[in-house]
Design an enzyme around this catalytic site. Sequence first.
Site, short mmCIF file in Angstrom:
data_model
loop_
_atom_site.label_atom_id
_atom_site.label_comp_id
_atom_site.label_asym_id
_atom_site.label_seq_id
_atom_site.Cartn_x
_atom_site.Cartn_y
_atom_site.Cartn_z
CD GLU A 101 -3.03 -1.09 2.24
OE1 GLU A 101 -2.79 -0.41 3.25
OE2 GLU A 101 -4.02 -1.82 2.14
CG HIS A 146 -8.69 6.33 2.01
ND1 HIS A 146 -8.68 6.08 0.66
CD2 HIS A 146 -8.10 5.24 2.59
CE1 HIS A 146 -8.13 4.89 0.43
NE2 HIS A 146 -7.76 4.37 1.59
NE ARG A 188 -4.21 5.65 3.32
CZ ARG A 188 -4.75 4.80 4.15
NH1 ARG A 188 -5.30 5.24 5.26
NH2 ARG A 188 -4.73 3.52 3.88
CG HIS A 245 -9.65 6.54 6.03
ND1 HIS A 245 -10.62 5.57 5.85
CD2 HIS A 245 -8.48 5.88 6.20
CE1 HIS A 245 -10.05 4.37 5.92
NE2 HIS A 245 -8.77 4.53 6.15
NE ARG A 287 -4.40 5.00 10.18
CZ ARG A 287 -4.78 4.24 9.16
NH1 ARG A 287 -4.03 3.21 8.76
NH2 ARG A 287 -5.88 4.50 8.51
C1 SIN Z 1 -7.53 0.90 2.91
O1 SIN Z 1 -7.87 -0.25 2.71
O2 SIN Z 1 -7.19 1.68 2.03
C2 SIN Z 1 -7.57 1.42 4.31
C3 SIN Z 1 -6.46 0.91 5.08
C4 SIN Z 1 -6.06 1.89 6.11
O3 SIN Z 1 -6.76 2.87 6.36
O4 SIN Z 1 -4.99 1.72 6.65
#
Ligand code: SIN
Length: 527
Positions: A127, A244, A290, A351, A386
């Site tokens: 990610e 997000h 993000r 988020h 985060r």
């Molecule tokens: C996501 O699946 O994008 C959210 C995961 C997160 O907020 O860490």
Amino acid sequence: MNEKYMLNFDTRELFQEEDEYLVLGSGIAGLYTALKAAAAGGSVTVLTKQGTMDTGTDKAQGGIAVAFGDFDSPALHQEDTLVAGAGLCDVEAVGVLVREGPGRVRELIGMGAVFDSDGHGFSLTREGAHSRRRILHASGDATGAEIQRVLTLQTSYNKKIKVHEDHYVVDLLVRDNTCYGVLAFDRASGTCKVFRARVVVLATGGLGGLYEHNTNPEIATGDGIAIAFRAGAEVMDMEFVQFHPTALNLPGAPRFLISEAVRGEGGYLRNAKGQRFMPKYHELAELAPRDIVARAILKEMAITGSNQVFLDITHLSPKVIELRFPNISMTCARYNLDINVDPIPVAPAAHYMMGGVKTNLVGETSIKGLYACGECSCPGVHGANRLASNSLLDGLVFGGRIVEAAREFLKGYQPKRHEFACDWLLNPPEVDFAALRHELVVMMDQKVGPIRNSSGLKEALDFFEQWRSLQQNSVATADGMEVKNMLQTGELVAEAALARSESRGGHYRVDYPEPVKLWQKHIIFRR
Ligand code: SIN
């Protein structure tokens, strides 16, 4: 006047229960802490404001970050977390998270959590801002639901744990800076009750519900932060709300999360003209942190004069999409969107809350006997932003640590019984709380959202000032109390955001677009 409470009450007139531990909230942080407390021999009550599974945890998609891979280590995980946190992480807290995380996750697996495998071992995805593939996931994109299932089941089997659903915590009962329990409103009977405990743990989750557009469950209205602040606890980093980048953006549909893992598996962001744009904003392109992706999306919307961008995975094989994103695929299909052939319209949405009730590394707050863990808490582990998929891990690691510390606290505990009362609040006001709530969440999106400036934040503070007198009124309904808490928490976010005259992590000010060295510090509020 005592605005420390939300309503008039007298504990001598109310139904009372007493336990060693009282846990407020039933997501990963709350239930894991409750199980640990029960294992340590304590009697435990869990209060949750709706059903046990109505939590942020249950909705978490992407996964849980943990250094399990062959080419990974806690040190690398630490490095990525610190970079994402933009200079404000507590390095010691991050060290605890990444070192203790693997053991806690193994424990979860031992309890029955099943994470996806690739035939050789765990299937690990990537990610944003992670330098390695280290995200464990379950049922493709339903990681949180699997964890919630296991913890709920374990809790229901455990004879030492009582769970009361539909109990809305009104206020903490604090005297001489020591917490003795809570006053709670039982929605089913419409009555207030007193829950006494030696150890009270706040695990009430985040505050996405303060924003009209958010990815959170409806229970996420920042109650834990508001009640702790009212009771005199310190709160920290309130300006750092994470937006997000990719929530579903379809008229009539909720802002359903389109997991970052979709970009981790190769999804592209395209503007309204169909052009891929992230490479021009950051070397990690779609996998940039993000805040950078969220702002790039808003910029592309402005450039193209459209309120949409698209997340495109039509180039991925249908097999990968089916295996990795069954939940997203099914939800989009409900809105006549086939993600195999249609790019997904997305927009940023509130988020995650990086700030919250200030704690040390074992979850102790500034009030004795009051602990906090999970999203409502702030041990400084996420800094200004985060790292993706560190939130479930945070709930486990710091929840577990609370019980270890509380056992020491309980050894020297001198039981005292106090009664509490409040009879000086004014009568319930004539307020349309549903309308006020709507006004509040729209205002938060516009003035305290992903792009902020001084005049907007001052207007937000004027809004809160206008409603301040409400804090002097007793409120008799859970909906009214929730809105009062939202006003309290929203004001803290706006106030901290106005004070921080720089941009850092999740906090972006157009009038101060760069980070400032002098601001490499925290804002702490105390009532
Ligand atoms: C996501 O699946 O994008 C959210 C995961 C997160 O907020 O860490």
